[in-house]
Design an enzyme around this catalytic site. Structure first.
Site, PDB file in Angstrom:
ATOM      1  N   GLY A 201       0.802  -1.213   0.000  1.00  0.00           N
ATOM      2  CA  GLY A 201       0.000   0.000   0.000  1.00  0.00           C
ATOM      3  C   GLY A 201       0.835   1.263   0.000  1.00  0.00           C
ATOM      4  O   GLY A 201       1.975   1.290  -0.471  1.00  0.00           O
ATOM      5  N   ASP A 226      -5.199  -8.088  -7.981  1.00  0.00           N
ATOM      6  CA  ASP A 226      -4.898  -8.076  -6.550  1.00  0.00           C
ATOM      7  C   ASP A 226      -3.730  -7.132  -6.306  1.00  0.00           C
ATOM      8  O   ASP A 226      -2.605  -7.399  -6.741  1.00  0.00           O
ATOM      9  CB  ASP A 226      -4.555  -9.490  -6.058  1.00  0.00           C
ATOM     10  CG  ASP A 226      -5.727 -10.449  -6.181  1.00  0.00           C
ATOM     11  OD1 ASP A 226      -6.867 -10.016  -5.926  1.00  0.00           O
ATOM     12  OD2 ASP A 226      -5.499 -11.612  -6.558  1.00  0.00           O
ATOM     13  N   LEU A 227      -3.979  -6.033  -5.622  1.00  0.00           N
ATOM     14  CA  LEU A 227      -2.990  -4.977  -5.461  1.00  0.00           C
ATOM     15  C   LEU A 227      -1.702  -5.502  -4.825  1.00  0.00           C
ATOM     16  O   LEU A 227      -1.741  -6.109  -3.752  1.00  0.00           O
ATOM     17  CB  LEU A 227      -3.578  -3.850  -4.597  1.00  0.00           C
ATOM     18  CG  LEU A 227      -2.688  -2.609  -4.392  1.00  0.00           C
ATOM     19  CD1 LEU A 227      -2.431  -1.920  -5.724  1.00  0.00           C
ATOM     20  CD2 LEU A 227      -3.319  -1.650  -3.393  1.00  0.00           C
ATOM     21  N   ASP A 228      -0.579  -5.249  -5.504  1.00  0.00           N
ATOM     22  CA  ASP A 228       0.761  -5.627  -5.027  1.00  0.00           C
ATOM     23  C   ASP A 228       0.911  -7.127  -4.782  1.00  0.00           C
ATOM     24  O   ASP A 228       1.725  -7.557  -3.964  1.00  0.00           O
ATOM     25  CB  ASP A 228       1.104  -4.864  -3.729  1.00  0.00           C
ATOM     26  CG  ASP A 228       1.115  -3.358  -3.912  1.00  0.00           C
ATOM     27  OD1 ASP A 228       1.365  -2.907  -5.043  1.00  0.00           O
ATOM     28  OD2 ASP A 228       0.866  -2.637  -2.923  1.00  0.00           O
ATOM     29  N   GLU A 229       0.147  -7.926  -5.499  1.00  0.00           N
ATOM     30  CA  GLU A 229       0.171  -9.380  -5.302  1.00  0.00           C
ATOM     31  C   GLU A 229       0.651 -10.134  -6.540  1.00  0.00           C
ATOM     32  O   GLU A 229       0.709 -11.359  -6.528  1.00  0.00           O
ATOM     33  CB  GLU A 229      -1.221  -9.887  -4.909  1.00  0.00           C
ATOM     34  CG  GLU A 229      -1.718  -9.405  -3.564  1.00  0.00           C
ATOM     35  CD  GLU A 229      -1.109 -10.161  -2.402  1.00  0.00           C
ATOM     36  OE1 GLU A 229      -0.376 -11.122  -2.648  1.00  0.00           O
ATOM     37  OE2 GLU A 229      -1.366  -9.780  -1.248  1.00  0.00           O
TER      38      GLU A 229
END
Length: 284
Positions: A201, A226-229
């Site tokens: 984040g 999927d954020l930063d995944e």
């Protein structure tokens, strides 16, 4: 002497005996000379991955692709064939921090990245002069909650219009929609200013400072919904200590981010990265 062309063949398929023999024999039958080869057997997934760089008589890429397709069908291969001398068309996205953008442009102009940078897209106007100094078209597309769908539609028009095979998020601080992520699956690389999976984040250096970490890092990964995944391509760290401020950590981190992103982009441009589920196989 007959003219030759150098190609890069990448493939993945269920692991079984005879794949390397079949590929090398296929190339031998066509007078191919293998210049570089790497392979990996993933025992967890039962998949086989291979990258082969070879030179062969210039009989036409389409004819070669058709023949490889016949071979691939025998092994249920997913494969791609690229001309090694052809730079990869790329578009770079950026917001208000330009260290990664500046580094990529310098490396590209110095002949260190196998790219053809076609455009720079930003939700701010800060770097139009930098883009102009490299003679790269600059597109300012403001993004907010009200116009996000229209803004992404315009961004995709630029990507498609330039025939971009790669989109680099060089500190582009907007979250892409799920639909945008799906359109760019496997061809969009993000640099996250943290050693994922820690400190996801916003403001990871503030989080790191609050926790008193002794190592900070950066992660280059493929973009997913999927954020930063997304699957990780490259990471690196820098050692820090208690005496450093948030500003110090940020300055050190910027250098790490630039280097990590440049390596990931280079490897992708050289077709050295194969996606393996949530992971990657990187033939460095």
């Amino acid at each position: 002497m007959q003219d030759t062309t150098t190609y890069i063949l990448t493939l993945s398929c269920p692991d079984q005996r005879g794949i390397v023999h079949a590929v090398s024999g296929f190339l031998l039958e066509r007078g191919g000379n293998i210049e570089e080869a790497a392979q990996y057997n993933d025992h967890d997934t039962g998949l086989f991955f291979m990258r082969v760089q070879f030179a062969c008589a210039d009989a036409g890429a389409e004819a070669l692709r058709e023949q490889i397709g016949t071979l691939a069908a025998r092994f249920d291969m997913r494969w791609q064939l690229h001309a090694a001398a052809q730079p990869m068309r790329a578009v770079i996205f950026v917001s208000k921090e330009g260290h990664c953008l500046n580094d990529l442009l310098f490396r590209w102009k110095s002949g260190l990245l196998p790219l053809d940078i076609r455009a720079i897209v930003s939700n701010h106007r800060d770097f139009y002069q930098l883009a102009a100094s490299y003679n790269v078209p600059f597109h300012h597309i403001a993004v907010n909650k009200a116009n996000k769908a229209q803004a992404e539609e315009r961004q995709l028009e630029i990507i498609d219009g330039e025939g971009a095979e790669l989109v680099v998020l060089a500190r582009y601080m907007q979250v892409l929609s799920d639909a945008m992520c799906q359109r760019l699956a496997g061809r969009a690389i993000n640099i996250h200013h943290s050693f994922l999976p820690s400190f996801k984040g916003a403001k990871p250096y503030y989080q790191a400072h609050d926790r008193g970490v002794k190592l900070i890092g950066a992660t280059a990964h493929y973009v997913t919904a999927d954020l930063d995944e997304g699957p990780i391509i490259e990471q690196d760290v820098a050692r820090v200590d208690h005496s450093l401020t948030v500003e110090d950590l940020t300055a050190i981190g910027r250098d790490t981010e630039s280097q990590v992103l440049a390596r990931a982009v280079k490897w992708h441009g050289e077709h050295r990265v194969l996606v393996n589920g949530q992971r990657t196989v990187v033939f460095r």
